[in-house]
Scaffold this active site. Sequence first.
Site, mmCIF file in Angstrom:
data_model
loop_
_atom_site.group_PDB
_atom_site.id
_atom_site.type_symbol
_atom_site.label_atom_id
_atom_site.label_comp_id
_atom_site.label_asym_id
_atom_site.label_seq_id
_atom_site.Cartn_x
_atom_site.Cartn_y
_atom_site.Cartn_z
ATOM 1 N N ASP A 101 5.618 43.073 34.918
ATOM 2 C CA ASP A 101 4.974 42.143 35.851
ATOM 3 C C ASP A 101 3.502 42.554 35.997
ATOM 4 O OD1 ASP A 101 4.455 40.316 37.847
ATOM 5 O OD2 ASP A 101 5.698 41.264 39.362
ATOM 6 N N THR A 102 3.156 43.346 36.989
ATOM 7 C CA THR A 102 1.756 43.785 37.116
ATOM 8 C C THR A 102 1.401 44.772 35.998
ATOM 9 O OG1 THR A 102 2.271 45.691 38.511
ATOM 10 C CG2 THR A 102 1.862 43.599 39.635
HETATM 11 P P1 IMP Z 1 5.380 46.039 37.604
HETATM 12 O O1 IMP Z 1 5.082 47.471 37.833
HETATM 13 O O2 IMP Z 1 4.695 45.132 38.582
HETATM 14 O O3 IMP Z 1 5.138 45.601 36.171
HETATM 15 O O4 IMP Z 1 6.888 45.829 37.976
HETATM 16 C C1 IMP Z 1 7.898 45.978 37.103
HETATM 17 C C2 IMP Z 1 9.213 46.090 37.837
HETATM 18 O O5 IMP Z 1 9.299 45.203 38.962
HETATM 19 C C3 IMP Z 1 10.322 45.672 36.916
HETATM 20 O O6 IMP Z 1 10.837 46.787 36.230
HETATM 21 C C4 IMP Z 1 11.331 45.063 37.855
HETATM 22 O O7 IMP Z 1 12.172 46.075 38.363
HETATM 23 C C5 IMP Z 1 10.515 44.506 38.990
HETATM 24 N N1 IMP Z 1 10.251 43.056 38.811
HETATM 25 C C6 IMP Z 1 9.101 42.454 38.506
HETATM 26 N N2 IMP Z 1 9.229 41.131 38.386
HETATM 27 C C7 IMP Z 1 10.539 40.882 38.613
HETATM 28 C C8 IMP Z 1 11.330 39.668 38.593
HETATM 29 O O8 IMP Z 1 10.867 38.548 38.337
HETATM 30 N N3 IMP Z 1 12.653 39.843 38.879
HETATM 31 C C9 IMP Z 1 13.227 41.054 39.139
HETATM 32 N N4 IMP Z 1 12.533 42.193 39.145
HETATM 33 C C10 IMP Z 1 11.198 42.113 38.887
#
Ligand code: IMP
Length: 173
Positions: A101-102
């Site tokens: 995501d981020t």
């Molecule tokens: P990041 O550090 O923002 O890239 O977040 C990644 C983590 O957030 C992933 O491993 C998921 O556990 C959670 N996450 C992000 N987007 C989603 C979504 O759409 N559904 C469920 N979990 C999400």
Amino acid sequence: MSERVTVLTEEEIADKVTLVAKQISSDYRGEELVVIAILKGAFIFCADLIRKLTLESVKVDFLRAASYGSGITSSEEVKLIKDIDIDIKSKHVLIVEDIVDTGRTLSFLVEHMRLRGPKSVRICAMIDKRERRKTDIQVDYACHTVAEGFLVGYGLDFAENYRNLPGLYHLKQ
Ligand code: IMP
Ligand code: MG
């Protein structure tokens, strides 16, 4: 009430996982690979992926990081809750994540891996979600790309629910 809209069916997921596994098997042909699944979300995807790899040497380990609470908003901080046990020095490492995501979780984890001197570190994600990317992290292998939305199923949760769903769904509140 929340509504679930299908993003990928079980059959579509299987086809996409097979394709990505084929690419990974070709890219690492003749090499030893250490696959690191990020708990909890990646456990189902990783289980399916590794069974489709046609490499001679595949080792598997698990790591648990937390960046989300029990809700839908992303926290800025990433914490390591469980580290790997396998020595990855001079090894090819493939980090397997459910969804990027981020990109903060992966930036942190890639950095964490690099400190151990692996031969290479690449990222494989079931879903590459571009909407809120905050880092310049490179997703090397992605089964599917979505522009936006909160997804559940196939390992992905909302407040620990829905991981068991065989398909991937867009959760609309
Ligand atoms: P990041 O550090 O923002 O890239 O977040 C990644 C983590 O957030 C992933 O491993 C998921 O556990 C959670 N996450 C992000 N987007 C989603 C979504 O759409 N559904 C469920 N979990 C999400
Ligand atoms: Mg996760």
